[in-house]
Design a protein around this motif. Structure first.
Motif, short mmCIF file in Angstrom:
data_model
loop_
_atom_site.label_atom_id
_atom_site.label_comp_id
_atom_site.label_asym_id
_atom_site.label_seq_id
_atom_site.Cartn_x
_atom_site.Cartn_y
_atom_site.Cartn_z
N GLY A 17 0.81 -1.22 0.00
CA GLY A 17 0.00 0.00 0.00
C GLY A 17 0.84 1.28 0.00
N THR A 130 0.51 8.76 2.28
CA THR A 130 -0.17 7.64 1.61
C THR A 130 -1.56 7.41 2.24
OG1 THR A 130 0.93 6.08 3.06
CG2 THR A 130 1.95 6.48 0.92
N SER A 273 -11.89 -8.10 -0.62
CA SER A 273 -10.46 -8.09 -0.32
C SER A 273 -10.20 -7.19 0.88
CB SER A 273 -9.66 -7.58 -1.52
OG SER A 273 -8.31 -7.35 -1.12
N TRP A 324 -4.31 -13.79 -4.52
CA TRP A 324 -3.95 -12.41 -4.85
C TRP A 324 -4.39 -12.16 -6.28
CZ3 TRP A 324 -2.60 -8.65 -1.70
CH2 TRP A 324 -1.98 -7.49 -2.19
N CYS A 325 -4.67 -10.92 -6.63
CA CYS A 325 -5.04 -10.63 -8.02
C CYS A 325 -4.50 -9.26 -8.39
CB CYS A 325 -6.57 -10.64 -8.17
SG CYS A 325 -7.36 -9.27 -7.33
N GLN A 327 -5.74 -6.12 -8.57
CA GLN A 327 -7.01 -5.57 -8.07
C GLN A 327 -7.64 -4.57 -9.05
OE1 GLN A 327 -7.80 -4.93 -3.90
NE2 GLN A 327 -7.97 -2.76 -4.27
N GLY A 344 -8.67 0.34 3.04
CA GLY A 344 -7.30 0.87 2.94
C GLY A 344 -7.36 2.06 1.99
N ASN A 370 -11.83 6.30 6.65
CA ASN A 370 -12.13 6.16 5.22
C ASN A 370 -13.54 5.59 5.03
OD1 ASN A 370 -9.48 6.96 4.87
ND2 ASN A 370 -8.70 4.88 4.52
C1 UDX Z 1 -2.38 -0.13 4.49
C2 UDX Z 1 -3.51 0.84 4.94
O1 UDX Z 1 -4.70 0.20 5.18
C3 UDX Z 1 -3.66 1.98 4.01
O2 UDX Z 1 -4.77 2.76 4.31
C4 UDX Z 1 -2.41 2.73 4.10
O3 UDX Z 1 -2.49 3.93 3.43
C5 UDX Z 1 -1.29 1.85 3.60
O4 UDX Z 1 -1.23 0.68 4.41
P1 UDX Z 1 -3.16 -2.04 2.73
O5 UDX Z 1 -3.76 -2.81 3.85
O6 UDX Z 1 -2.23 -2.75 1.90
O7 UDX Z 1 -2.50 -0.69 3.20
O8 UDX Z 1 -4.40 -1.50 1.85
P2 UDX Z 1 -4.45 -0.52 0.61
O9 UDX Z 1 -4.02 0.84 0.98
O10 UDX Z 1 -5.82 -0.64 0.10
O11 UDX Z 1 -3.40 -1.08 -0.45
C6 UDX Z 1 -3.48 -2.37 -1.01
C7 UDX Z 1 -2.94 -2.31 -2.43
O12 UDX Z 1 -2.74 -3.65 -2.85
C8 UDX Z 1 -3.90 -1.66 -3.41
O13 UDX Z 1 -3.21 -0.78 -4.26
C9 UDX Z 1 -4.47 -2.83 -4.20
O14 UDX Z 1 -4.74 -2.53 -5.56
C10 UDX Z 1 -3.38 -3.85 -4.10
N1 UDX Z 1 -3.93 -5.23 -4.14
C11 UDX Z 1 -4.70 -5.71 -3.12
C12 UDX Z 1 -3.67 -6.00 -5.25
O15 UDX Z 1 -3.01 -5.57 -6.20
N2 UDX Z 1 -4.17 -7.26 -5.28
C13 UDX Z 1 -4.93 -7.79 -4.30
O16 UDX Z 1 -5.33 -8.96 -4.43
C14 UDX Z 1 -5.20 -6.97 -3.17
#
Ligand code: UDX
Length: 450
Positions: A17, A130, A273, A324-325, A327, A344, A370
């Motif tokens: 993230g 972020t 997810s 995982w995909c 997204q 997130g 959020n």
């Molecule tokens: C965490 C926090 O929740 C987030 O708010 C903060 O800013 C950064 O740390 P995370 O739990 O990873 O992050 O969630 P998110 O911020 O939504 O990021 C996940 C990323 O992984 C997204 O960009 C998403 O597109 C990607 N992802 C997720 C994939 O590419 N494939 C998946 O299967 C799941």
């Protein structure tokens, strides 16, 4: 030799993230003619697959496996500061006498020590949030003494500039329960006191999305909204030419997802997810499974490492479970009609940018805020209610799914989702608010104006 193009070194915290938005920002700078280099840890370097941005390793002191090898979050962050400062300085020295010396370090807000390295070499330092600007402003208000921690349990609402009234469950978990993750809270709050002295404060968001907050923060920090930092192809733009972030810490099963989605009717599928970090308890996973089964709709669940917590045979005829995909590819598919998300910040922005209605199931960190905004401010989804044990029951989830996928409320949510998708596209398009902010940064940096 004179540096014509300018060179920006973007330093990412090694989590999915964080790497995604920072790498995307580096790609945007490269698309505008700058040289951009991403610095990330040795064990994440191999996951980066981009052609327009250079990559340099920066050490956190745990080069074999990073965070998991550290005895605690505190020890990890301290090691990163100590070893990272040294290796960051090495990267700057490496380019110092080349044709592309580094003009500016853009660093992840968890790595606030990077500003000291920038100062040491008399180059610009810019921070990248972020999280949303709203959430970051809450941390800042603590510095300003507008509110103090811990927030009293009986406090009904917290009133902060540019934000709607917030109850305790709407605050980031690091503020609502400050004892839960003290090391993260300390790393976040460190250097908030000098935000007004940093050259630029960037945020992965856009002016229109947090307009009241942007107005309230005018003159407080040099805030520039530069998002959504989502690959531009998903925003109907040809800016960076890539249809993926270019960094994946897990292997995705996208061919399978796309083939499966292609066979489903438009707006029929629930995508589930919880991002890259949240740890979902077995009882909670079982309740989510019950809610999905009761909703009787096709679902695609990214289980990451929690597959063993899901009831056997859950996928059955109607579901697909993958670890995982990609997204963005899934969210952009016309078959997807609802996203059950941990909220997130990246996932929230991605769904907003692609017009996908959400059911918010927040877990920790900035996610409760959020989810509150998804439901009450942007009105692009609903947020689940948890029972007294903190669990979202299957019945509650089914009810929320129905609200965003059928009936009158669903139509309003879809209209709002389409509206925010259009605003997001506009912000990153030529002449849009975020695009303009990036151009202004480049111009000032190249003229050495502050
Ligand atoms: C965490 C926090 O929740 C987030 O708010 C903060 O800013 C950064 O740390 P995370 O739990 O990873 O992050 O969630 P998110 O911020 O939504 O990021 C996940 C990323 O992984 C997204 O960009 C998403 O597109 C990607 N992802 C997720 C994939 O590419 N494939 C998946 O299967 C799941």
């Amino acid at each position: 030799m004179e540096n014509q193009r300018g060179h920006v070194l973007v330093v990412a915290y090694p989590a999915q993230g964080h790497i995604n938005p920072l790498l995307q920002f580096a790609k945007r700078l490269a698309s505008k003619g700058l040289k951009a280099t991403l610095a990330t840890t040795p064990y994440t370097v191999n996951s980066i697959q981009v052609t327009t941005v250079g990559v340099e390793p920066i050490s956190d002191g745990f080069d074999e496996g990073g965070f998991k090898q550290a005895p605690s979050v505190k020890a990890y962050l301290e090691s990163f500061e100590q070893v990272g400062s040294r290796t960051l300085a090495d990267i700057i020295l490496k380019y110092k006498n080349s044709s592309t010396p580094i003009n500016c370090i853009v660093y992840d807000s968890l790595l606030s020590w990077a500003i000291d390295v920038a100062r040491q070499f008399d180059i610009y330092g810019a921070l990248m949030f972020t999280n949303s600007a709203s959430v970051c402003s809450m941390y800042w208000q603590i510095h300003q003494g507008v509110f103090t921690l811990p927030v009293e349990q009986e406090t009904e609402t917290v009133s902060l500039p540019g934000l709607p009234p917030l109850g305790l469950p709407d605050l980031p978990s690091f503020l609502a329960q400050p004892a839960s993750h003290p090391a993260y809270l300390a790393a976040i709050l460190e250097k908030y006191g000098i935000l007004n002295q940093i050259d630029w404060v960037f945020c992965n968001s856009f002016d229109e999305l947090e307009s009241e907050l942007v107005k309230a923060m005018l003159g407080q920090w040099p805030l520039k909204m530069v998002g959504p930092l989502v690959p531009s192809a998903y925003l109907d733009q040809q800016i960076d030419g890539d249809s993926a972030y270019g960094a994946s810490l897990w292997k995705s099963k996208n061919d399978r997802c796309t083939e499966w989605l292609d066979r489903k009717p438009e707006n029929s599928v629930i995508y589930v997810s919880f991002g890259s970090m949240a740890d979902i308890a077995r009882k909670q996973a079982e309740e989510i499974a019950r809610g999905l089964q009761a909703s009787n709709r096709p679902f695609l669940w990214v289980a990451r490492d929690m597959e063993n917590k899901l009831p056997r045979g859950l996928a059955g005829e109607t579901g697909l479970i993958v670890s995982w995909c990609n997204q963005l590819e899934v969210l952009a598919h016309p078959a997807v009609g609802c996203y059950i998300t941990h909220c997130g910040w990246n996932s929230t922005l991605e769904a907003l940018s692609l017009g996908v209605p959400m059911v918010g199931v927040p877990q920790w960190s900035d996610q409760p805020t959020n989810a509150k905004f998804v439901e009450d401010l942007w009105k692009v989804g609903v947020r689940v209610k948890k029972d007294e044990d903190g669990i979202v029951t299957g019945e509650e989830l089914k009810k929320c799914i129905e609200e965003v996928m059928e009936g009158e409320k669903c139509k309003e949510i879809k209209r709002n989702a389409d509206k925010w998708r259009d605003f997001a596209k506009k912000a990153v398009g030529v002449g849009g608010s975020s695009d303009g902010n990036i151009d202004e940064f480049i111009e000032k940096m190249m003229k050495r104006e502050r």
